[in-house]
Design a protein around this motif. Sequence first.
Motif, PDB file in Angstrom:
ATOM      1  N   VAL A  25       0.841  -1.203   0.000  1.00 12.45           N
ATOM      2  CA  VAL A  25       0.000   0.000   0.000  1.00 12.45           C
ATOM      3  C   VAL A  25       0.874   1.251   0.000  1.00 12.45           C
ATOM      4  CG1 VAL A  25      -0.396   0.585   2.421  1.00 12.45           C
ATOM      5  CG2 VAL A  25      -2.297   0.659   0.827  1.00 12.45           C
ATOM      6  N   ARG A  26       2.097   1.106   0.465  1.00 11.87           N
ATOM      7  CA  ARG A  26       3.058   2.224   0.464  1.00 11.87           C
ATOM      8  C   ARG A  26       3.492   2.631  -0.941  1.00 11.87           C
ATOM      9  NH1 ARG A  26       4.883   4.693   5.552  1.00 11.87           N
ATOM     10  NH2 ARG A  26       2.868   4.231   6.452  1.00 11.87           N
ATOM     11  N   ASN A  27       3.212   1.793  -1.931  1.00  7.83           N
ATOM     12  CA  ASN A  27       3.576   2.157  -3.305  1.00  7.83           C
ATOM     13  C   ASN A  27       2.656   3.217  -3.886  1.00  7.83           C
ATOM     14  OD1 ASN A  27       5.761   0.497  -3.469  1.00  7.83           O
ATOM     15  ND2 ASN A  27       4.668  -1.202  -4.447  1.00  7.83           N
ATOM     16  N   ILE A  28       1.502   3.429  -3.247  1.00  9.43           N
ATOM     17  CA  ILE A  28       0.608   4.481  -3.728  1.00  9.43           C
ATOM     18  C   ILE A  28       1.226   5.826  -3.368  1.00  9.43           C
ATOM     19  CG2 ILE A  28      -1.719   5.439  -3.585  1.00  9.43           C
ATOM     20  CD1 ILE A  28      -2.689   2.659  -2.778  1.00  9.43           C
ATOM     21  N   THR A  30       1.948   9.253  -2.106  1.00  9.12           N
ATOM     22  CA  THR A  30       1.260  10.173  -1.197  1.00  9.12           C
ATOM     23  C   THR A  30       1.510  11.592  -1.690  1.00  9.12           C
ATOM     24  OG1 THR A  30       3.208   9.925   0.193  1.00  9.12           O
ATOM     25  CG2 THR A  30       1.224   8.764   0.868  1.00  9.12           C
ATOM     26  N   TYR A  45      -5.420  15.100  -7.158  1.00  9.07           N
ATOM     27  CA  TYR A  45      -4.502  14.103  -6.621  1.00  9.07           C
ATOM     28  C   TYR A  45      -5.109  12.708  -6.722  1.00  9.07           C
ATOM     29  CZ  TYR A  45      -2.689  10.961  -3.096  1.00  9.07           C
ATOM     30  OH  TYR A  45      -2.227   9.845  -2.455  1.00  9.07           O
ATOM     31  N   LEU A  46      -6.386  12.587  -6.323  1.00 13.44           N
ATOM     32  CA  LEU A  46      -7.048  11.274  -6.360  1.00 13.44           C
ATOM     33  C   LEU A  46      -7.063  10.700  -7.770  1.00 13.44           C
ATOM     34  CD1 LEU A  46     -10.214  10.829  -4.154  1.00 13.44           C
ATOM     35  CD2 LEU A  46      -7.927   9.886  -3.911  1.00 13.44           C
ATOM     36  N   VAL A  49      -3.823   9.162  -8.775  1.00 20.07           N
ATOM     37  CA  VAL A  49      -3.395   7.905  -8.149  1.00 20.07           C
ATOM     38  C   VAL A  49      -4.386   6.764  -8.354  1.00 20.07           C
ATOM     39  CG1 VAL A  49      -1.911   8.973  -6.426  1.00 20.07           C
ATOM     40  CG2 VAL A  49      -4.317   8.513  -5.881  1.00 20.07           C
ATOM     41  N   ILE A  53      -4.005   2.795  -7.341  1.00 20.34           N
ATOM     42  CA  ILE A  53      -4.863   2.088  -6.385  1.00 20.34           C
ATOM     43  C   ILE A  53      -5.377   0.787  -7.007  1.00 20.34           C
ATOM     44  CG2 ILE A  53      -7.080   2.203  -5.170  1.00 20.34           C
ATOM     45  CD1 ILE A  53      -6.511   5.136  -4.591  1.00 20.34           C
ATOM     46  N   PHE A  56      -2.576  -1.659  -7.128  1.00 22.37           N
ATOM     47  CA  PHE A  56      -2.360  -2.235  -5.812  1.00 22.37           C
ATOM     48  C   PHE A  56      -3.372  -3.344  -5.534  1.00 22.37           C
ATOM     49  CE2 PHE A  56      -4.277  -2.226  -1.584  1.00 22.37           C
ATOM     50  CZ  PHE A  56      -3.261  -2.838  -0.881  1.00 22.37           C
ATOM     51  N   ALA A  57      -4.648  -3.049  -5.812  1.00 20.98           N
ATOM     52  CA  ALA A  57      -5.691  -4.047  -5.553  1.00 20.98           C
ATOM     53  C   ALA A  57      -5.428  -5.313  -6.359  1.00 20.98           C
ATOM     54  CB  ALA A  57      -7.066  -3.462  -5.870  1.00 20.98           C
ATOM     55  N   PHE A  60      -2.533  -7.184  -4.812  1.00 22.26           N
ATOM     56  CA  PHE A  60      -2.978  -7.771  -3.543  1.00 22.26           C
ATOM     57  C   PHE A  60      -3.734  -9.078  -3.811  1.00 22.26           C
ATOM     58  CE2 PHE A  60      -5.651  -8.455   0.116  1.00 22.26           C
ATOM     59  CZ  PHE A  60      -4.939  -7.969   1.191  1.00 22.26           C
TER      60      PHE A  60
END
Lengths: 203, 203, 203, 203
Positions: A25-28, A30, A45-46, A49, A53, A56-57, A60
């Motif tokens: 999750v740290r790869n998103i 900030t 910003y959203l 990214v 996200i 990442f999902a 995961f």
Amino acid sequence: MDPISKVNLERITNGIYAFTMTLMVRNITTPVAGSITTDTSFVLYLVSVILEIIDFAGAFLILGMFWLFYFQMFHRMKTFDFRFIYLHLLSLMIVVFVPFTQSFASMSDEVPASNILFQVNYLALSLVLVWQWHHARTHIELLEPALEETEASFLAKKFLVPLGVAVLGVAFIWAGIGYIDILYLAPFVVLGLFFRSGPVKAG
Amino acid sequence: MDPISKVNLERITNGIYAFTMTLMVRNITTPVAGSITTDTSFVLYLVSVILEIIDFAGAFLILGMFWLFYFQMFHRMKTFDFRFIYLHLLSLMIVVFVPFTQSFASMSDEVPASNILFQVNYLALSLVLVWQWHHARTHIELLEPALEETEASFLAKKFLVPLGVAVLGVAFIWAGIGYIDILYLAPFVVLGLFFRSGPVKAG
Amino acid sequence: MDPISKVNLERITNGIYAFTMTLMVRNITTPVAGSITTDTSFVLYLVSVILEIIDFAGAFLILGMFWLFYFQMFHRMKTFDFRFIYLHLLSLMIVVFVPFTQSFASMSDEVPASNILFQVNYLALSLVLVWQWHHARTHIELLEPALEETEASFLAKKFLVPLGVAVLGVAFIWAGIGYIDILYLAPFVVLGLFFRSGPVKAG
Amino acid sequence: MDPISKVNLERITNGIYAFTMTLMVRNITTPVAGSITTDTSFVLYLVSVILEIIDFAGAFLILGMFWLFYFQMFHRMKTFDFRFIYLHLLSLMIVVFVPFTQSFASMSDEVPASNILFQVNYLALSLVLVWQWHHARTHIELLEPALEETEASFLAKKFLVPLGVAVLGVAFIWAGIGYIDILYLAPFVVLGLFFRSGPVKAG
């Protein structure tokens, strides 16, 4: 006497998967401190990214799938030999690389070559998975005595799914079709369609 | 044969909650190197992060609550089916997002929209929790045979508390009342008042 | 039926302690990229972090001590009630703060006030430890039936040692003697001298 | 009554090894934001970190080896005394240092002195391993009653391998031969050649 007790290989596997899945999750990215001061800048910003996200999902879920595969494998084994443990340590090392190779996913549009890292990582994971189950099946003393051949071969086919997808991914790139992120989620569809109910009788 | 043994789902759940709860402490802004040289500057720094510390404590307690809920659920189950495991992996993925969405909590004054992330995260966690217990109760073969209906329904009501709070939070925002951090701790009050002693007889 | 099974509280405790103890090593300042190009600059860097390394080792040992205390406590308990679990979640939250408060240890020379954070953290940990064992001893149904009163009271005295040291530390600061890092390792000496062999007969 | 139950020392050991092995991947330098915009710059980046990746893999294997050694040791023990637990906490502290000392490996060409950190770390790990098994063997009440002397002494010889390599490394440096990364993987060769099949009869 077994090299180590089965429960401890299960524990370190759970630990490494849990940590890797959490760390990703740290790869998103900030936001830079002070860059978000209004609702508009937050929304911008959203949007920037949202792909990270989704990536990442996806990663995961892929790790979750391999975790499930390994525990389905362990569940059918009585004990481990040294060869199996070495293969498994190799497999855990490959898992630990995932947050690293996955961090390049967001640049795949401009830098096509960056995909090769995750591609190789996924291929390596799939290979070692198939190798480990092959090793277990050819060393019958490692298996649960209650395990039926139908179920063992059902699992073997299941474990070939990610490998097939990885090979397909490489073929796509060579054929110039390019990299398709979504391909890596294909195993879920295949597993959902064909491997849902387990082998007949061995449920 | 079960998909995986119950103990391994418990282990990865414990691992992911433990890392997530620990990782969140990193969201507290550390001072810029060299910026703190006197007691005064240290106190000013502390004042500037006091809200982040409270936010961290709140999020830690919320995760602790969901962790407790899940183990109360697992404790009443005998085994898991694939559907339950997939739902649980989804739930773990949502948990892993918490350090990310929680990191925006400190900017909630100037950027009201930033709250939506944690809000959605909390709502999703609450929804999957209720969904999982609903799935378990409608698949009786997953439950502990000793489990009484009174206790199962008591748990179901308990698991509705965070969902109710999440819905209330959304309603507040729509009604223009704004975001109230403290609302997310309301479940503790509700649980303390109404769910303290367990269902009569099944204590 | 117990709120949750004992083993799961042990697992999350192990997870959080393990992660916290590992994460703290990140508090040691790493050299700025490109700043180390010769053996001399490397040695200068090492000298500058030697105190941070010692501080890390001290904090690691302190956490190791509390970890040991908690498992000595759990080992004498049969089950947990909700009150005990809530206290323990509070205690884990305080543990998770340690990498944060410990990160200020290196600036203690110029900024005396920065010590207060670790001081408060240590005091809080010691208090909750004593509180939890007090709760267990006054709820006899939580204890192992085989536990003798001599041993229970021996443990209670042992758990008072870090609290005594924490109070002494506060007294030192009020008396203007200043902050003495080394004080926090005093429990090891006290435990080594007076609590080595366990209560007579209960070994 | 034992100081703590065996299973909890195993759990925290698994936890700390799992996090340390996962955390090390963070030592691989990630590209500066915005520095990679073409395939060429990506390949240049990859070339620049290839040595770090190999170093990571080496350190991962070394930690995996010590993890295996410890669980082979625990597997032959019935219980632990306080002295053993203190030694083990010391050993875990040394493990936690590995991501720190390993992070200097990539600068070993220009700054020879930087190797001393990992060298000392590896030596310390090897020493405590030998020390712990020596302690266990001289306190017979800690060992599994079924353990035969042949097997105990076989393990003792095995545990001497990393210590021998560490001493050889120090000798190399003193003799001016310089630091040879690859040396730290020598134990795998030695173990593969001479310790493959276990002691005769106790296999």
